[in-house]
Design an enzyme around this catalytic site. Structure first.
Site, mmCIF file in Angstrom:
data_model
loop_
_atom_site.group_PDB
_atom_site.id
_atom_site.type_symbol
_atom_site.label_atom_id
_atom_site.label_comp_id
_atom_site.label_asym_id
_atom_site.label_seq_id
_atom_site.Cartn_x
_atom_site.Cartn_y
_atom_site.Cartn_z
ATOM 1 N N ASP A 43 -2.700 7.943 -43.697
ATOM 2 C CA ASP A 43 -2.750 8.578 -45.009
ATOM 3 C C ASP A 43 -1.452 9.351 -45.182
ATOM 4 O O ASP A 43 -0.763 9.668 -44.220
ATOM 5 C CB ASP A 43 -3.954 9.526 -45.157
ATOM 6 C CG ASP A 43 -4.349 9.717 -46.623
ATOM 7 O OD1 ASP A 43 -5.262 9.007 -47.093
ATOM 8 O OD2 ASP A 43 -3.719 10.545 -47.315
ATOM 9 N N ASP A 69 4.076 7.882 -45.218
ATOM 10 C CA ASP A 69 4.116 7.428 -46.611
ATOM 11 C C ASP A 69 4.359 5.916 -46.595
ATOM 12 O O ASP A 69 5.409 5.460 -46.115
ATOM 13 C CB ASP A 69 5.256 8.168 -47.335
ATOM 14 C CG ASP A 69 5.375 7.773 -48.796
ATOM 15 O OD1 ASP A 69 4.797 6.744 -49.207
ATOM 16 O OD2 ASP A 69 6.061 8.496 -49.532
ATOM 17 N N ASN A 95 -4.717 -0.499 -48.259
ATOM 18 C CA ASN A 95 -5.690 0.074 -49.186
ATOM 19 C C ASN A 95 -5.064 1.142 -50.093
ATOM 20 O O ASN A 95 -5.527 1.343 -51.220
ATOM 21 C CB ASN A 95 -6.842 0.670 -48.361
ATOM 22 C CG ASN A 95 -7.697 1.628 -49.154
ATOM 23 O OD1 ASN A 95 -8.549 1.218 -49.937
ATOM 24 N ND2 ASN A 95 -7.471 2.934 -48.981
ATOM 25 N N GLY A 103 1.494 8.450 -62.049
ATOM 26 C CA GLY A 103 0.867 7.158 -62.280
ATOM 27 C C GLY A 103 -0.426 7.290 -63.055
ATOM 28 O O GLY A 103 -1.341 6.486 -62.901
ATOM 29 N N SER A 151 -7.919 -4.983 -57.315
ATOM 30 C CA SER A 151 -8.822 -4.442 -58.338
ATOM 31 C C SER A 151 -9.081 -5.504 -59.394
ATOM 32 O O SER A 151 -8.216 -6.357 -59.649
ATOM 33 C CB SER A 151 -8.136 -3.233 -58.985
ATOM 34 O OG SER A 151 -8.722 -2.949 -60.243
ATOM 35 N N TYR A 165 -0.775 -0.612 -63.300
ATOM 36 C CA TYR A 165 -1.604 -0.733 -62.090
ATOM 37 C C TYR A 165 -2.093 -2.171 -61.948
ATOM 38 O O TYR A 165 -1.970 -2.787 -60.878
ATOM 39 C CB TYR A 165 -2.760 0.259 -62.232
ATOM 40 C CG TYR A 165 -3.888 0.157 -61.233
ATOM 41 C CD1 TYR A 165 -3.754 0.693 -59.955
ATOM 42 C CD2 TYR A 165 -5.112 -0.424 -61.580
ATOM 43 C CE1 TYR A 165 -4.816 0.636 -59.047
ATOM 44 C CE2 TYR A 165 -6.170 -0.481 -60.690
ATOM 45 C CZ TYR A 165 -6.016 0.048 -59.422
ATOM 46 O OH TYR A 165 -7.057 0.000 -58.531
ATOM 47 N N LYS A 169 -1.213 -4.876 -58.998
ATOM 48 C CA LYS A 169 -2.272 -5.487 -58.175
ATOM 49 C C LYS A 169 -2.222 -7.015 -58.297
ATOM 50 O O LYS A 169 -2.451 -7.728 -57.308
ATOM 51 C CB LYS A 169 -3.649 -4.983 -58.613
ATOM 52 C CG LYS A 169 -3.935 -3.511 -58.309
ATOM 53 C CD LYS A 169 -4.110 -3.227 -56.836
ATOM 54 C CE LYS A 169 -4.780 -1.880 -56.577
ATOM 55 N NZ LYS A 169 -4.679 -1.470 -55.160
ATOM 56 N N LEU A 197 -16.186 -1.330 -59.955
ATOM 57 C CA LEU A 197 -16.439 0.104 -60.097
ATOM 58 C C LEU A 197 -17.016 0.655 -58.798
ATOM 59 O O LEU A 197 -18.019 0.168 -58.300
ATOM 60 C CB LEU A 197 -17.414 0.323 -61.263
ATOM 61 C CG LEU A 197 -16.877 -0.176 -62.616
ATOM 62 C CD1 LEU A 197 -18.006 -0.310 -63.633
ATOM 63 C CD2 LEU A 197 -15.785 0.741 -63.129
HETATM 64 N N1 NAD Z 1 -12.197 3.785 -56.577
HETATM 65 C C1 NAD Z 1 -12.298 2.735 -57.410
HETATM 66 O O1 NAD Z 1 -13.103 2.727 -58.355
HETATM 67 C C2 NAD Z 1 -11.431 1.528 -57.192
HETATM 68 C C3 NAD Z 1 -11.628 0.389 -57.995
HETATM 69 C C4 NAD Z 1 -10.824 -0.737 -57.785
HETATM 70 C C5 NAD Z 1 -9.859 -0.715 -56.792
HETATM 71 N N2 NAD Z 1 -9.673 0.399 -56.036
HETATM 72 C C6 NAD Z 1 -8.623 0.387 -55.016
HETATM 73 O O2 NAD Z 1 -9.144 0.876 -53.789
HETATM 74 C C7 NAD Z 1 -8.108 1.536 -53.066
HETATM 75 C C8 NAD Z 1 -8.581 2.923 -52.648
HETATM 76 O O3 NAD Z 1 -8.913 3.663 -53.810
HETATM 77 P P1 NAD Z 1 -9.666 5.075 -53.709
HETATM 78 O O4 NAD Z 1 -10.416 5.233 -54.987
HETATM 79 O O5 NAD Z 1 -10.403 5.192 -52.433
HETATM 80 O O6 NAD Z 1 -8.421 6.084 -53.720
HETATM 81 P P2 NAD Z 1 -8.348 7.622 -53.287
HETATM 82 O O7 NAD Z 1 -7.329 8.256 -54.162
HETATM 83 O O8 NAD Z 1 -9.692 8.248 -53.203
HETATM 84 O O9 NAD Z 1 -7.778 7.527 -51.794
HETATM 85 C C9 NAD Z 1 -6.526 6.962 -51.563
HETATM 86 C C10 NAD Z 1 -5.877 7.610 -50.363
HETATM 87 O O10 NAD Z 1 -4.562 7.024 -50.268
HETATM 88 C C11 NAD Z 1 -3.648 8.030 -49.902
HETATM 89 N N3 NAD Z 1 -2.297 7.679 -50.357
HETATM 90 C C12 NAD Z 1 -1.805 7.765 -51.613
HETATM 91 N N4 NAD Z 1 -0.510 7.444 -51.615
HETATM 92 C C13 NAD Z 1 -0.180 7.146 -50.334
HETATM 93 C C14 NAD Z 1 1.025 6.775 -49.697
HETATM 94 N N5 NAD Z 1 2.174 6.647 -50.398
HETATM 95 N N6 NAD Z 1 1.027 6.559 -48.361
HETATM 96 C C15 NAD Z 1 -0.115 6.716 -47.643
HETATM 97 N N7 NAD Z 1 -1.291 7.088 -48.194
HETATM 98 C C16 NAD Z 1 -1.325 7.313 -49.520
HETATM 99 C C17 NAD Z 1 -4.157 9.296 -50.596
HETATM 100 O O11 NAD Z 1 -3.658 10.457 -49.942
HETATM 101 C C18 NAD Z 1 -5.679 9.133 -50.502
HETATM 102 O O12 NAD Z 1 -6.208 9.817 -49.385
HETATM 103 C C19 NAD Z 1 -6.887 1.536 -53.965
HETATM 104 O O13 NAD Z 1 -6.029 0.456 -53.623
HETATM 105 C C20 NAD Z 1 -7.467 1.320 -55.338
HETATM 106 O O14 NAD Z 1 -6.536 0.734 -56.224
HETATM 107 C C21 NAD Z 1 -10.437 1.521 -56.207
#
Ligand code: NAD
Length: 257
Positions: A43, A69, A95, A103, A151, A165, A169, A197
């Protein structure tokens, strides 16, 4: 070939999960660890990565925090080197995809360049960077799994300000298709999971969340552990036939209900 559940065990494999300090990534890390993989929990935030890795270890499984990062290749190489020699990555789950501070959803016409650039950097360019960090080793080993978390926004237009976004993707899904063809002959598969979702978008009694749930035929939002279970399958020997694919994990969502 073992035809029981043992074929889904991942002992001896090491999985790097990016952005696993919370949300979907944390669920993926927990399920991979429960299936026997040693998990490298990445993370941007050190505290988040440590908390998830510590919880996995407390549960009797193998994990190590590895904060960096994902948009910085040198930082990724240094951090992965620091978590210990011999911890060769066999499985990459990219992920991380929700930018920290920026963003924000916005109509594309109004979206500042810095905001859409962030989406491309994290969802597409970082995926490319991370693949180039781990892929030489996977090819050398003759076994590997690359999984991109995508997504539903990649494959349909949505009126919620996620054009950049969705474009990023979609690019990552194209990358996976090509990687599948390039790497399949060397024992390495590449696939994307397009999520719908997910839980965590608000409290269960929030009218907006209730409306979202109505759009999902199975009557609930997705969980990180659902995604983790699909990844365990893809990473198992039984999942080896799946390559270069985009699989939608969305409960059969029908938008506009
Ligand atoms: N939550 C949803 O509804 C949803 C729906 C479709 C797709 N997604 C995809 O699922 C994945 C996770 O989403 P989420 O909702 O759990 O996100 P989230 O924001 O809850 O968690 C993402 C984590 O990634 C970390 N992060 C961000 N930038 C980073 C970087 N540059 N380097 C390392 N870590 C980094 C953040 O610190 C955070 O802890 C994403 O790819 C998102 O596009 C989520």
């Amino acid at each position: 070939m073992d035809l029981g559940v043992e074929q889904f065990r991942l002992e001896g494999r090491t999985a790097l999960v990016t952005g696993a300090g919370r949300g979907v990534g944390a669920g993926i890390a927990q399920v991979l660890a429960a299936a026997g993989a040693a998990v490298v929990v990445n993370d941007l935030h050190v505290d988040r990565a440590r908390a998830v890795a510590d919880a996995i270890v407390d549960g009797g499984h193998a994990a190590v925090a590895c904060p960096f990062d994902v948009t910085d290749t040198d930082a990724a190489k240094a951090a992965l080197g620091a978590v210990g020699e011999g911890r060769a990555i066999d499985i990459l789950v990219h992920n991380a995809g929700v930018p920290d501070g920026g963003g924000r959803p916005n109509r594309f016409v109004d979206m500042p360049r810095a905001d859409w650039q962030l989406q491309i950097d994290l969802n597409l360019a970082a995926m490319m960077r991370m693949v180039q960090v781990v892929l030489p080793r996977l090819l050398e080993n003759g076994w590997g799994r690359i999984i991109q978390i995508s997504s539903g926004a990649s494959s349909r237009g949505l009126p919620i300000g996620v054009a950049a976004y969705g474009a990023a993707k979609a690019g990552s899904e194209a990358l996976v298709r090509h990687l599948g063809v390039e790497c399949g002959p060397h024992g390495v598969t590449a696939n994307a999971l397009a999520l719908g979702l997910m839980e965590g978008l608000g409290r269960a009694d929030d009218p907006k969340v209730e409306k979202m749930i109505r759009q999902v035929p199975i009557g609930r939002l997705g969980r990180g552990t659902d995604v983790g279970a699909a990844i365990v399958w893809l990473c198992s020997e039984a999942g080896g036939l799946v390559n270069g694919q985009v699989i939608h994990l969305n409960g059969g969502t029908v938008f506009g209900r």
